[in-house]
Design a protein around this motif. Structure first.
Motif, PDB file in Angstrom:
ATOM      1  N   PRO A 157       0.795  -1.234   0.000  1.00 24.42           N
ATOM      2  CA  PRO A 157       0.000   0.000   0.000  1.00 24.42           C
ATOM      3  C   PRO A 157       0.830   1.288   0.000  1.00 24.42           C
ATOM      4  N   ASP A 158       1.934   1.297   0.758  1.00 27.08           N
ATOM      5  CA  ASP A 158       2.714   2.535   0.907  1.00 27.08           C
ATOM      6  C   ASP A 158       4.193   2.194   1.112  1.00 27.08           C
ATOM      7  N   PRO A 159       4.871   1.646   0.098  1.00 27.23           N
ATOM      8  CA  PRO A 159       6.258   1.191   0.274  1.00 27.23           C
ATOM      9  C   PRO A 159       7.235   2.323   0.573  1.00 27.23           C
ATOM     10  N   HIS A 160       8.210   2.017   1.438  1.00 31.27           N
ATOM     11  CA  HIS A 160       9.275   2.960   1.781  1.00 31.27           C
ATOM     12  C   HIS A 160      10.638   2.282   1.653  1.00 31.27           C
ATOM     13  N   PHE A 161      11.645   3.099   1.361  1.00 30.89           N
ATOM     14  CA  PHE A 161      13.017   2.623   1.161  1.00 30.89           C
ATOM     15  C   PHE A 161      13.867   3.103   2.336  1.00 30.89           C
ATOM     16  N   ILE A 162      14.529   2.161   2.995  1.00 34.85           N
ATOM     17  CA  ILE A 162      15.351   2.487   4.166  1.00 34.85           C
ATOM     18  C   ILE A 162      16.820   2.223   3.859  1.00 34.85           C
ATOM     19  N   THR A 163      17.685   3.125   4.306  1.00 37.30           N
ATOM     20  CA  THR A 163      19.125   2.887   4.292  1.00 37.30           C
ATOM     21  C   THR A 163      19.620   2.927   5.728  1.00 37.30           C
ATOM     22  N   LEU A 164      20.189   1.815   6.177  1.00 36.92           N
ATOM     23  CA  LEU A 164      20.734   1.716   7.531  1.00 36.92           C
ATOM     24  C   LEU A 164      22.233   1.512   7.443  1.00 36.92           C
ATOM     25  N   THR A 165      22.966   2.317   8.172  1.00 32.30           N
ATOM     26  CA  THR A 165      24.420   2.212   8.111  1.00 32.30           C
ATOM     27  C   THR A 165      25.029   2.390   9.491  1.00 32.30           C
ATOM     28  N   ALA A 166      26.235   1.917   9.637  1.00 31.70           N
ATOM     29  CA  ALA A 166      27.003   2.106  10.864  1.00 31.70           C
ATOM     30  C   ALA A 166      28.321   2.785  10.505  1.00 31.70           C
ATOM     31  N   LYS A 167      29.057   3.169  11.504  1.00 27.59           N
ATOM     32  CA  LYS A 167      30.320   3.891  11.312  1.00 27.59           C
ATOM     33  C   LYS A 167      31.273   3.108  10.409  1.00 27.59           C
ATOM     34  N   SER A 168      31.921   3.806   9.484  1.00 30.56           N
ATOM     35  CA  SER A 168      32.891   3.164   8.601  1.00 30.56           C
ATOM     36  C   SER A 168      34.071   2.628   9.400  1.00 30.56           C
ATOM     37  N   CYS A 169      34.752   1.630   8.829  1.00 32.20           N
ATOM     38  CA  CYS A 169      35.848   0.988   9.569  1.00 32.20           C
ATOM     39  C   CYS A 169      37.015   0.682   8.632  1.00 32.20           C
ATOM     40  N   PRO A 170      38.199   0.441   9.174  1.00 34.28           N
ATOM     41  CA  PRO A 170      39.339   0.042   8.346  1.00 34.28           C
ATOM     42  C   PRO A 170      39.201  -1.418   7.917  1.00 34.28           C
ATOM     43  N   ALA A 171      40.083  -1.846   7.026  1.00 38.09           N
ATOM     44  CA  ALA A 171      39.974  -3.174   6.431  1.00 38.09           C
ATOM     45  C   ALA A 171      40.016  -4.294   7.468  1.00 38.09           C
ATOM     46  N   TYR A 172      40.859  -4.165   8.475  1.00 39.91           N
ATOM     47  CA  TYR A 172      41.031  -5.274   9.422  1.00 39.91           C
ATOM     48  C   TYR A 172      39.803  -5.494  10.313  1.00 39.91           C
ATOM     49  N   LYS A 173      38.891  -4.524  10.344  1.00 41.98           N
ATOM     50  CA  LYS A 173      37.670  -4.667  11.140  1.00 41.98           C
ATOM     51  C   LYS A 173      36.446  -5.055  10.291  1.00 41.98           C
ATOM     52  N   LEU A 174      36.613  -5.115   8.971  1.00 40.22           N
ATOM     53  CA  LEU A 174      35.464  -5.278   8.080  1.00 40.22           C
ATOM     54  C   LEU A 174      34.765  -6.622   8.255  1.00 40.22           C
ATOM     55  N   TYR A 175      35.527  -7.692   8.384  1.00 41.24           N
ATOM     56  CA  TYR A 175      34.937  -9.026   8.531  1.00 41.24           C
ATOM     57  C   TYR A 175      34.004  -9.071   9.744  1.00 41.24           C
ATOM     58  N   GLY A 176      34.475  -8.573  10.882  1.00 44.36           N
ATOM     59  CA  GLY A 176      33.652  -8.565  12.089  1.00 44.36           C
ATOM     60  C   GLY A 176      32.490  -7.589  11.999  1.00 44.36           C
ATOM     61  N   ARG A 177      32.717  -6.433  11.366  1.00 41.48           N
ATOM     62  CA  ARG A 177      31.666  -5.429  11.263  1.00 41.48           C
ATOM     63  C   ARG A 177      30.478  -5.959  10.455  1.00 41.48           C
ATOM     64  N   MET A 178      30.757  -6.639   9.352  1.00 40.93           N
ATOM     65  CA  MET A 178      29.658  -7.170   8.544  1.00 40.93           C
ATOM     66  C   MET A 178      28.820  -8.175   9.333  1.00 40.93           C
TER      67      MET A 178
END
Length: 215
Positions: free
Chosen positions: A55-76
């Motif tokens: 009936p009334d679709p909405h688009f959401i973007t959810l994000t968290a603080k950017s991180c360096p490469a060595y933290k990416l695996y855990g952040r995802m």
């Protein structure tokens, strides 16, 4: 990863003609633009008839603080884990008849910022109502707090063209081509985009084992 990249390099490298039909073998890997296009088309054909009934679709973007490469695996994985807890909470509320049913099409994406050398994993989510979008955003902000997810960095907007926003939702896990300075994207002059191969490799490795699109 070596085997994955090798298969992508040889995706559809042999075309066989048999009984006036063409046959080939697709690699079906996330880095392959051909297989990504096929995957996107399948998801659009699957989900668009459903989104058209909302009936009334909405688009959401959810994000968290950017991180360096060595933290990416855990952040995802933390990002996926956080949304799983949110979805469980919304389902329990619905079971107690205290909130709407959780209906959504969600995709995980990750971008690379060459100027800061950081990675930003985030969700694109389509939902059938503004009420559900507000609940998801409120729970996300509460789960991550301002230390990791500023409210200004999140976004909710009304869907104007359903097919276009569905394509935006399921298009890819990561961009192959990236602007050298993302802050200059609004300039009128075209900016040459580049392939940051080491960053792309880091993203693909961090995504291994994760399902990128859920409904």
């Amino acid at each position: 990863m070596v085997r994955t990249l090798w298969n992508t390099y040889h995706c559809l490298d042999r075309i066989i003609l048999s009984d006036n039909k063409l046959h080939g073998v697709y690699c079906k890997n996330r880095i392959c633009t051909v297989c990504n296009g096929n995957r996107k088309a399948e998801l659009i054909n699957k989900y668009l008839p459903v989104v058209e009934t909302w009936p009334d679709p909405h688009f959401i973007t959810l994000t968290a603080k950017s991180c360096p490469a060595y933290k990416l695996y855990g952040r995802m994985r933390n990002t996926k884990r956080a949304f799983k807890k949110i979805s469980e909470k919304i389902r329990k509320r619905h079971q107690r008849r205290k909130g709407p049913k959780l209906v959504a099409i969600k995709s995980l994406e990750c971008n690379f910022n060459p100027s800061k050398r950081t990675y930003n994993s985030h969700f694109h989510i389509l939902v059938p109502s503004k009420e559900l979008a507000d609940i998801i955003l409120e729970e996300w902000s509460s789960k991550w707090t301002n230390k990791y997810a500023l409210r200004l960095a999140q976004n909710i907007r009304k869907v104007e063209v359903r097919e276009r926003d569905l394509i935006e939702d399921v298009k890819y896990g990561s961009k192959i081509l990236t602007e050298p300075n993302p802050n200059h994207k609004t300039q009128k002059n075209k900016i040459s985009r580049k392939v940051y191969i080491a960053a792309l490799y880091n993203i693909l490795r961090a995504m291994r084992g994760l399902r990128l699109t859920d409904a």
